[in-house]
Design a protein around this motif. Structure first.
Motif, PDB file in Angstrom:
ATOM      1  N   ILE A 185       0.948  -0.988  -0.157  1.00  0.00           N
ATOM      2  CA  ILE A 185       0.033  -0.213   0.030  1.00  0.00           C
ATOM      3  C   ILE A 185       0.621   1.578  -0.228  1.00  0.00           C
ATOM      4  O   ILE A 185       0.737   2.407  -0.881  1.00  0.00           O
ATOM      5  N   ILE A 186       2.053   1.114   1.601  1.00  0.00           N
ATOM      6  CA  ILE A 186       2.662   2.495   0.642  1.00  0.00           C
ATOM      7  C   ILE A 186       3.239   2.649  -0.437  1.00  0.00           C
ATOM      8  O   ILE A 186       3.697   4.000  -1.053  1.00  0.00           O
ATOM      9  N   VAL A 187       4.016   1.480  -0.830  1.00  0.00           N
ATOM     10  CA  VAL A 187       5.223   1.769  -2.870  1.00  0.00           C
ATOM     11  C   VAL A 187       3.797   2.344  -3.212  1.00  0.00           C
ATOM     12  O   VAL A 187       4.426   3.014  -4.268  1.00  0.00           O
ATOM     13  N   PHE A 188       2.437   2.045  -3.577  1.00  0.00           N
ATOM     14  CA  PHE A 188       1.730   1.409  -4.718  1.00  0.00           C
ATOM     15  C   PHE A 188       1.731   3.155  -4.562  1.00  0.00           C
ATOM     16  O   PHE A 188       1.508   4.267  -5.258  1.00  0.00           O
ATOM     17  N   SER A 189       0.985   3.939  -3.423  1.00  0.00           N
ATOM     18  CA  SER A 189       0.775   5.350  -2.656  1.00  0.00           C
ATOM     19  C   SER A 189       1.496   6.514  -3.559  1.00  0.00           C
ATOM     20  O   SER A 189       1.695   7.219  -3.709  1.00  0.00           O
ATOM     21  N   LEU A 190       2.885   6.034  -2.797  1.00  0.00           N
ATOM     22  CA  LEU A 190       4.543   6.544  -3.489  1.00  0.00           C
ATOM     23  C   LEU A 190       4.469   7.013  -4.822  1.00  0.00           C
ATOM     24  O   LEU A 190       4.735   7.816  -5.451  1.00  0.00           O
ATOM     25  N   MET A 191       4.523   5.966  -5.413  1.00  0.00           N
ATOM     26  CA  MET A 191       4.592   5.411  -6.694  1.00  0.00           C
ATOM     27  C   MET A 191       3.835   6.333  -7.689  1.00  0.00           C
ATOM     28  O   MET A 191       3.850   6.647  -8.728  1.00  0.00           O
ATOM     29  N   PRO A 225      -2.819  12.632  -6.817  1.00  0.00           N
ATOM     30  CA  PRO A 225      -2.629  13.580  -5.473  1.00  0.00           C
ATOM     31  C   PRO A 225      -3.219  12.881  -4.058  1.00  0.00           C
ATOM     32  O   PRO A 225      -3.944  11.445  -4.185  1.00  0.00           O
ATOM     33  N   PHE A 226      -2.862  12.705  -2.872  1.00  0.00           N
ATOM     34  CA  PHE A 226      -3.157  12.612  -2.028  1.00  0.00           C
ATOM     35  C   PHE A 226      -4.427  13.202  -1.518  1.00  0.00           C
ATOM     36  O   PHE A 226      -4.306  14.015  -0.870  1.00  0.00           O
ATOM     37  N   THR A 227      -5.333  11.652  -1.128  1.00  0.00           N
ATOM     38  CA  THR A 227      -6.430  12.352  -0.712  1.00  0.00           C
ATOM     39  C   THR A 227      -6.981  12.368   0.482  1.00  0.00           C
ATOM     40  O   THR A 227      -5.911  10.959   0.733  1.00  0.00           O
ATOM     41  N   VAL A 228      -7.842  12.846   1.356  1.00  0.00           N
ATOM     42  CA  VAL A 228      -8.374  12.063   2.518  1.00  0.00           C
ATOM     43  C   VAL A 228      -8.128  10.919   2.342  1.00  0.00           C
ATOM     44  O   VAL A 228      -7.749  10.002   3.515  1.00  0.00           O
ATOM     45  N   LYS A 229      -8.553  10.023   1.413  1.00  0.00           N
ATOM     46  CA  LYS A 229      -9.229   8.508   1.636  1.00  0.00           C
ATOM     47  C   LYS A 229      -7.709   7.721   2.090  1.00  0.00           C
ATOM     48  O   LYS A 229      -7.386   7.333   1.645  1.00  0.00           O
ATOM     49  N   THR A 230      -6.663   8.181   0.510  1.00  0.00           N
ATOM     50  CA  THR A 230      -5.714   7.924   0.569  1.00  0.00           C
ATOM     51  C   THR A 230      -4.838   7.906   1.651  1.00  0.00           C
ATOM     52  O   THR A 230      -3.808   7.065   1.879  1.00  0.00           O
ATOM     53  N   VAL A 231      -4.721   8.607   1.810  1.00  0.00           N
ATOM     54  CA  VAL A 231      -4.018   8.799   3.511  1.00  0.00           C
ATOM     55  C   VAL A 231      -4.381   8.455   4.092  1.00  0.00           C
ATOM     56  O   VAL A 231      -3.780   7.056   5.324  1.00  0.00           O
ATOM     57  N   VAL A 232      -6.150   8.201   4.769  1.00  0.00           N
ATOM     58  CA  VAL A 232      -6.531   7.049   5.606  1.00  0.00           C
ATOM     59  C   VAL A 232      -5.942   6.133   5.192  1.00  0.00           C
ATOM     60  O   VAL A 232      -5.120   4.703   6.035  1.00  0.00           O
TER      61      VAL A 232
END
Length: 114
Positions: free
Chosen positions: A77-83, A91-98
């Motif tokens: 999850i962390i790698v996918f979000s950062l990549m 962008p980092f949405t609220v849902k992504t940050v959660v």
């Protein structure tokens, strides 16, 4: 134990990065479609890295397999979000940050909860 967990995280992170590039790379870099054998061939070292990651985690946790699955999930999850953010400018949405927070929390629970 901590050394094995760190090794498992390194193998898992590298494997997740390469897997992300394998699966989403053609969207970003069109040449992947021209060289499918290279993309497919990269799955051999990726598989080995995933296997090594799981072996390190299982050894660190005395033979338990659940910690390896949950830590691997969190790393993914962390790698996918950062990549996605750095390569695709998503962008980092609220849902992504959660979701990132929950992934980090899952890893921390596995590493520090005895």
């Amino acid at each position: 134990m901590l050394k094995l967990i760190l090794q498992g995280c390194i193998y898992g992170t590298l494997a997740q990065v390469i897997t992300f590039l394998q699966l989403q790379g053609n969207v970003k870099y069109g040449w992947f479609a021209k060289y499918p054998i290279l993309v497919l061939a990269s799955s051999i070292p990726v598989s080995w890295m995933f296997i090594r990651s799981v072996e390190c985690f299982v050894e660190a946790y005395g033979g338990e397999i659940w910690p390896s699955r949950l830590i691997g999930f969190g790393i993914g999850i962390i790698v996918f979000s950062l990549m996605s953010y750095f390569l695709f400018k998503e962008p980092f949405t609220v849902k992504t940050v959660v979701c990132l927070f929950l992934a980090i929390l899952i890893i921390l629970v596995q590493v520090f909860w005895k």
